[in-house]
Design a protein around this motif. Sequence first.
Motif, mmCIF file in Angstrom:
data_model
loop_
_atom_site.group_PDB
_atom_site.id
_atom_site.type_symbol
_atom_site.label_atom_id
_atom_site.label_comp_id
_atom_site.label_asym_id
_atom_site.label_seq_id
_atom_site.Cartn_x
_atom_site.Cartn_y
_atom_site.Cartn_z
ATOM 1 N N ARG A 127 0.808 -1.163 -0.140
ATOM 2 C CA ARG A 127 0.081 0.077 0.093
ATOM 3 C C ARG A 127 0.808 1.291 -0.032
ATOM 4 O O ARG A 127 1.934 1.340 0.711
ATOM 5 C CB ARG A 127 -0.837 0.064 1.152
ATOM 6 C CG ARG A 127 -1.930 1.230 1.301
ATOM 7 C CD ARG A 127 -2.529 1.418 2.537
ATOM 8 N NE ARG A 127 -3.225 2.756 2.636
ATOM 9 C CZ ARG A 127 -3.955 3.240 3.818
ATOM 10 N NH1 ARG A 127 -4.304 2.115 4.859
ATOM 11 N NH2 ARG A 127 -4.660 4.176 3.811
ATOM 12 N N PRO A 130 -0.218 6.933 2.926
ATOM 13 C CA PRO A 130 -1.190 7.871 3.223
ATOM 14 C C PRO A 130 -0.843 9.175 3.325
ATOM 15 O O PRO A 130 0.317 9.634 4.096
ATOM 16 C CB PRO A 130 -2.180 7.286 4.216
ATOM 17 C CG PRO A 130 -1.469 6.530 5.160
ATOM 18 C CD PRO A 130 -0.342 5.682 4.258
ATOM 19 N N THR A 288 -3.654 10.234 -1.420
ATOM 20 C CA THR A 288 -4.208 8.913 -0.687
ATOM 21 C C THR A 288 -4.457 9.120 0.756
ATOM 22 O O THR A 288 -3.814 10.094 1.388
ATOM 23 C CB THR A 288 -3.052 7.854 -0.769
ATOM 24 O OG1 THR A 288 -1.861 8.614 -0.548
ATOM 25 C CG2 THR A 288 -2.725 7.441 -2.414
ATOM 26 N N THR A 290 -7.143 7.411 4.288
ATOM 27 C CA THR A 290 -7.779 6.501 5.052
ATOM 28 C C THR A 290 -9.210 6.967 5.449
ATOM 29 O O THR A 290 -9.380 8.128 6.033
ATOM 30 C CB THR A 290 -7.079 6.013 6.107
ATOM 31 O OG1 THR A 290 -5.651 5.751 5.804
ATOM 32 C CG2 THR A 290 -7.918 4.485 6.751
ATOM 33 N N GLU A 295 -10.718 1.999 5.654
ATOM 34 C CA GLU A 295 -10.588 1.662 4.309
ATOM 35 C C GLU A 295 -9.909 2.637 3.646
ATOM 36 O O GLU A 295 -10.144 3.727 3.775
ATOM 37 C CB GLU A 295 -12.122 1.635 3.653
ATOM 38 C CG GLU A 295 -11.908 1.313 2.066
ATOM 39 C CD GLU A 295 -13.366 1.406 1.567
ATOM 40 O OE1 GLU A 295 -13.344 1.409 0.223
ATOM 41 O OE2 GLU A 295 -14.526 1.214 2.033
ATOM 42 N N ALA A 296 -8.817 2.284 2.893
ATOM 43 C CA ALA A 296 -7.826 3.170 2.343
ATOM 44 C C ALA A 296 -8.530 3.657 0.870
ATOM 45 O O ALA A 296 -9.507 2.947 0.181
ATOM 46 C CB ALA A 296 -6.652 2.367 1.759
ATOM 47 N N TYR A 297 -8.324 4.958 0.400
ATOM 48 C CA TYR A 297 -8.638 5.682 -0.845
ATOM 49 C C TYR A 297 -7.673 6.363 -1.481
ATOM 50 O O TYR A 297 -6.637 6.279 -0.875
ATOM 51 C CB TYR A 297 -9.847 6.206 -0.450
ATOM 52 C CG TYR A 297 -9.563 7.790 0.186
ATOM 53 C CD1 TYR A 297 -9.139 8.704 -0.551
ATOM 54 C CD2 TYR A 297 -9.691 7.589 1.809
ATOM 55 C CE1 TYR A 297 -8.687 9.811 0.187
ATOM 56 C CE2 TYR A 297 -9.083 8.892 2.417
ATOM 57 C CZ TYR A 297 -8.776 10.095 1.531
ATOM 58 O OH TYR A 297 -8.374 11.181 2.241
ATOM 59 N N ALA A 298 -7.859 6.484 -2.845
ATOM 60 C CA ALA A 298 -7.211 7.293 -3.772
ATOM 61 C C ALA A 298 -7.673 8.219 -4.411
ATOM 62 O O ALA A 298 -8.707 7.810 -5.170
ATOM 63 C CB ALA A 298 -6.286 6.602 -4.556
ATOM 64 N N ALA A 325 -4.743 1.319 -9.278
ATOM 65 C CA ALA A 325 -5.018 0.544 -8.152
ATOM 66 C C ALA A 325 -3.816 -0.351 -7.816
ATOM 67 O O ALA A 325 -3.290 -0.690 -6.565
ATOM 68 C CB ALA A 325 -6.291 -0.365 -8.100
ATOM 69 N N LEU A 330 -4.127 -0.761 -3.822
ATOM 70 C CA LEU A 330 -5.513 -0.866 -3.193
ATOM 71 C C LEU A 330 -6.432 -1.672 -4.495
ATOM 72 O O LEU A 330 -6.117 -1.957 -5.349
ATOM 73 C CB LEU A 330 -5.988 0.577 -3.492
ATOM 74 C CG LEU A 330 -5.277 1.817 -2.578
ATOM 75 C CD1 LEU A 330 -5.571 3.182 -2.932
ATOM 76 C CD2 LEU A 330 -5.199 1.370 -1.222
ATOM 77 N N SER A 334 -11.534 1.302 -4.663
ATOM 78 C CA SER A 334 -10.962 2.320 -3.816
ATOM 79 C C SER A 334 -10.527 3.560 -4.531
ATOM 80 O O SER A 334 -9.883 4.508 -3.936
ATOM 81 C CB SER A 334 -10.034 1.845 -2.812
ATOM 82 O OG SER A 334 -10.785 1.032 -2.010
ATOM 83 N N VAL A 335 -10.382 3.486 -5.909
ATOM 84 C CA VAL A 335 -9.736 4.617 -6.752
ATOM 85 C C VAL A 335 -10.814 5.359 -7.262
ATOM 86 O O VAL A 335 -11.875 4.947 -8.207
ATOM 87 C CB VAL A 335 -8.872 4.005 -7.751
ATOM 88 C CG1 VAL A 335 -8.281 5.204 -8.789
ATOM 89 C CG2 VAL A 335 -7.764 3.204 -7.231
#
Length: 534
Positions: A127, A130, A288, A290, A295-298, A325, A330, A334-335
């Motif tokens: 990952r 962030p 990037t 959380t 949950e992670a995001y971008a 991703a 990710l 989550s993108v």
Amino acid sequence: MIIGGSKRPPSLNPQPRARGLEKAVSEPRDSMVFQLPGQAGSVRGHLANDPQHALSPSSQYPLRTYMLTGDNQVAAVDFRDLFENLKARAYPSQNYKITQKRLEKVIARSTEEREQRLQDRSPTGLRATPKDNSLNPTTVTMFTDSLSEVSGVYAQQLAQIGQVEGFQVVLAGHAGQIEDIEAELDKKRVKNISFMSLPEGEVWVEDYGEPLLQKGWVTPAMFEGDWIRGAIDDARKQRFPKEVPSNFGQLGQVHACQLQPTALGQAAALGGQAIQGLAYLEGGNTLTGTRKDGEAYALVGQDSLAVTKKLLKTKSDRRVKEAVANDLGLPASSVFAVEQPGEFHLDMRMMPVAPGEIAINDARAAAEQQIQWLDAQLQKDLQDPANHAEELRAEFAERSKNLREEADKRAKYEALTTRDLEAAGMKVHHLPGVFVDPDSPATDTSNFFNARHGVNEAGERFSIFMGGKPEEEAFVAEKLLHADLGLTRLHFLDPAQTASTLSLQGGLKCRTKPDGELVPQAELNHPVLNRLSV
């Protein structure tokens, strides 16, 4: 949501009686003494709404810090006192090095591995670090060849902040020059900096690679050709409404200058994986973070996705998101694509402020605030009989017009970007955080979005910004600290460096790259909020 919109104006906040220090009429002094939490000591300072704010010693120092008091007022405290009370022992200085010969091998190997990943679409499994306050930073990497250059100045200031917040600066530079810098810093007794010798590099470390939580770096894709501008132009024409101009600045500097090997070299020097990305992701156009549920995001600027689509020779948006991703470790779900906010990089007009929360510039509100400041100055100038009142009023009217017209242009982009942020599930805050030259309003003079954020070992959230005018810093500090974002400290760097770096279309975030550890899920939504007492 307007950040700070529901709070009382600073002028309505009552000021406690000064304690310990008396305000001098002829020579302004910090009028109060505050107690740090946990009996950590005392710091001089004043309330941010103090009429003498700009002239106080703590406001004149190159590093300035703002905190909340127990009765929810914003205080400006003397960083020197804060440093003496809260500084931890500096991290031991280390030296890292990679030679040109070794770098060439790293590049060759990463090129072969990228080709294999393109064929089997296998993810990195790592990952990307962030960029919000779900990160407990342990290092902040920078690059410079001179301590008088902006990054050289910032590195020394961040080294001090790092002793308060728990991170170390890793200062990279060209072989043969970084050694001289190390010797110079040793003479100055500057601590909390490690050094990295590289055969090549540039100051914009944010853009040419993403660290992978201390396990390596992934770079934007490396390729040949001069087609980025055309790809961006074509995609913008399809996306933007006719009434919204698409002829603003474009990304592509990393490719044009072939800066990716610097990140590959940094990864190898630190003993981590050196990975060439499938997608073309410049760091300033990739946010990037959380969410509150862990949950992670971008959030990826549309221009980056347009370039990646051209690079991969695909018409599939899903294929593009899968590549992104893959690079960031990710799931594709989550993108999220985010429209450019009238800038070549997202981070010139927005920033993460809490898990799942983004602040975006409010150009119209910023313009109106600047007009208020200009009007206050106008009223002072009119008191001087030597001034020509008609000329002053005409100048004020012209500047006000300039600011409002530029803000109206900016607002169109902000609306499109806000739409995409909300579609991504973000809570969006509208913050007046970019101030411009009223005579040339397309030119930023202060930018409080190109910033860094983190959580220290004590669980306190902090942010670090470029410097601005005293009234601008106090204004932004009031907005952020009163927005219930769980922030304990806001640090502002030397304002004398701001014009220089903004003239190059970059800021503090562009020049730094934090890495570290994820904040545990149990602590993500429960930051420690420490306040001052009087």
